[in-house]
Design a protein around this motif. Structure first.
Motif, mmCIF file in Angstrom:
data_model
loop_
_atom_site.group_PDB
_atom_site.id
_atom_site.type_symbol
_atom_site.label_atom_id
_atom_site.label_comp_id
_atom_site.label_asym_id
_atom_site.label_seq_id
_atom_site.Cartn_x
_atom_site.Cartn_y
_atom_site.Cartn_z
ATOM 1 N N GLY A 64 0.609 -1.437 0.178
ATOM 2 C CA GLY A 64 0.035 -0.076 0.008
ATOM 3 C C GLY A 64 0.728 1.541 0.171
ATOM 4 O O GLY A 64 0.169 2.015 -0.295
ATOM 5 N N GLY A 65 2.315 0.954 -0.012
ATOM 6 C CA GLY A 65 3.360 2.507 -0.519
ATOM 7 C C GLY A 65 3.305 3.365 1.430
ATOM 8 O O GLY A 65 4.185 3.953 1.297
ATOM 9 N N ARG A 66 3.545 2.042 2.212
ATOM 10 C CA ARG A 66 3.277 2.703 3.874
ATOM 11 C C ARG A 66 5.132 2.630 4.045
ATOM 12 O O ARG A 66 5.913 1.110 3.164
ATOM 13 N N SER A 67 5.718 3.568 4.597
ATOM 14 C CA SER A 67 7.056 3.819 3.832
ATOM 15 C C SER A 67 7.760 2.621 5.678
ATOM 16 O O SER A 67 8.561 2.538 5.665
ATOM 17 N N GLN A 68 6.283 1.972 7.134
ATOM 18 C CA GLN A 68 7.317 2.155 7.719
ATOM 19 C C GLN A 68 6.536 0.600 8.674
ATOM 20 O O GLN A 68 5.705 1.201 8.265
ATOM 21 N N ALA A 69 6.689 -0.227 9.192
ATOM 22 C CA ALA A 69 6.501 -1.605 9.685
ATOM 23 C C ALA A 69 5.117 -0.633 10.494
ATOM 24 O O ALA A 69 5.411 -0.185 11.601
ATOM 25 N N TYR A 70 4.908 -1.374 10.880
ATOM 26 C CA TYR A 70 3.690 -1.879 11.611
ATOM 27 C C TYR A 70 4.326 -2.131 13.173
ATOM 28 O O TYR A 70 4.888 -2.893 13.296
ATOM 29 N N SER A 71 3.779 -1.521 14.129
ATOM 30 C CA SER A 71 4.207 -1.659 15.551
ATOM 31 C C SER A 71 3.080 -3.198 15.537
ATOM 32 O O SER A 71 2.706 -2.888 15.462
ATOM 33 N N GLU A 72 3.223 -3.620 16.983
ATOM 34 C CA GLU A 72 3.004 -4.605 17.449
ATOM 35 C C GLU A 72 1.478 -3.919 18.191
ATOM 36 O O GLU A 72 0.489 -4.789 17.902
ATOM 37 N N ALA A 73 1.363 -2.724 18.498
ATOM 38 C CA ALA A 73 -0.053 -2.600 18.952
ATOM 39 C C ALA A 73 -0.349 -2.277 17.691
ATOM 40 O O ALA A 73 -2.122 -2.489 17.311
#
Length: 205
Positions: A64-73
């Motif tokens: 989807g183009g997100r530059s950062q990984a998602y956090s666990e939360a």
């Protein structure tokens, strides 16, 4: 007596609403259009348990183009929103299932669903009416693959001709028909009720 095997999404439950999708896109930090593309591109692998929930959502974000990984939360919130979006039930279909159960018809469910969604579905009150809940994440294969249907039939201990299959997706219905299951392409609970009555009448003879 014939088995009646229901799909879940689009039959027992409604498809996620625009509001559900918008909330999921907002949580994912990407546009609704990009979310839809990434969500469905990687969904088959998630449904087949080839990836788990966290890996799936990291892939969705990347596509989807997100530059950062998602956090666990953030991943936990995405999984919760996604699962909840599939829990809006079609009241008329639930009523049909309850009526079938009362008169003793043998009921099963065959759904393409990841583990988190499958667990939530199994906890719904309607689930108690089914002798078997069969999910793609357990089988490691998904509709419309023939092996998904044959594995489900093995779970039921039934021949294809002994099962009436109800699904809203034409490709799934076509695959079931190829295996010689009597099948109904679901468009509404009323339509399914009428067609099912005809098919069940034939099975009494």
């Amino acid at each position: 007596m014939a088995w009646v095997m229901f799909d879940y999404g689009g039959v027992i439950s409604r498809w996620p609403s625009e509001q559900d999708v918008a909330a999921l896109a907002a949580a994912a930090g990407i546009s609704v259009r990009r979310l839809a593309d990434a969500y469905w591109r990687r969904r088959p692998a998630y449904d087949r348990a080839e990836v788990d929930g966290p890996a799936y959502w990291q892939q969705v974000g990347l596509i989807g183009g997100r530059s950062q990984a998602y956090s666990e939360a953030e991943v936990a919130a995405l999984i919760r929103l996604d699962t909840d979006s599939w829990l809006h039930l079609e009241a008329e279909t639930v009523a049909l299932i309850e009526e079938l159960a009362v008169v003793g018809h043998r009921l099963a469910m065959l759904s393409n669903a990841p583990a988190e969604t499958a667990e939530a579905i199994a906890g719904l009150p309607v689930a108690r009416h089914f002798e078997h809940l069969v999910f793609s994440c357990e089988l490691k294969t998904a509709k419309p693959a023939a092996e998904c249907f044959t594995a489900a039939l093995a779970r039921l201990g039934a021949a294809a001709a002994e099962v009436i299959f109800i699904d809203d997706r034409p490709e799934n219905v076509a695959a079931a028909v190829t295996l010689r299951m009597q099948s109904i392409r679901f468009t509404s609970a009323g339509q399914a009720r009428a067609l099912l009555a005809q098919l069940l009448a034939r099975h009494r003879w």
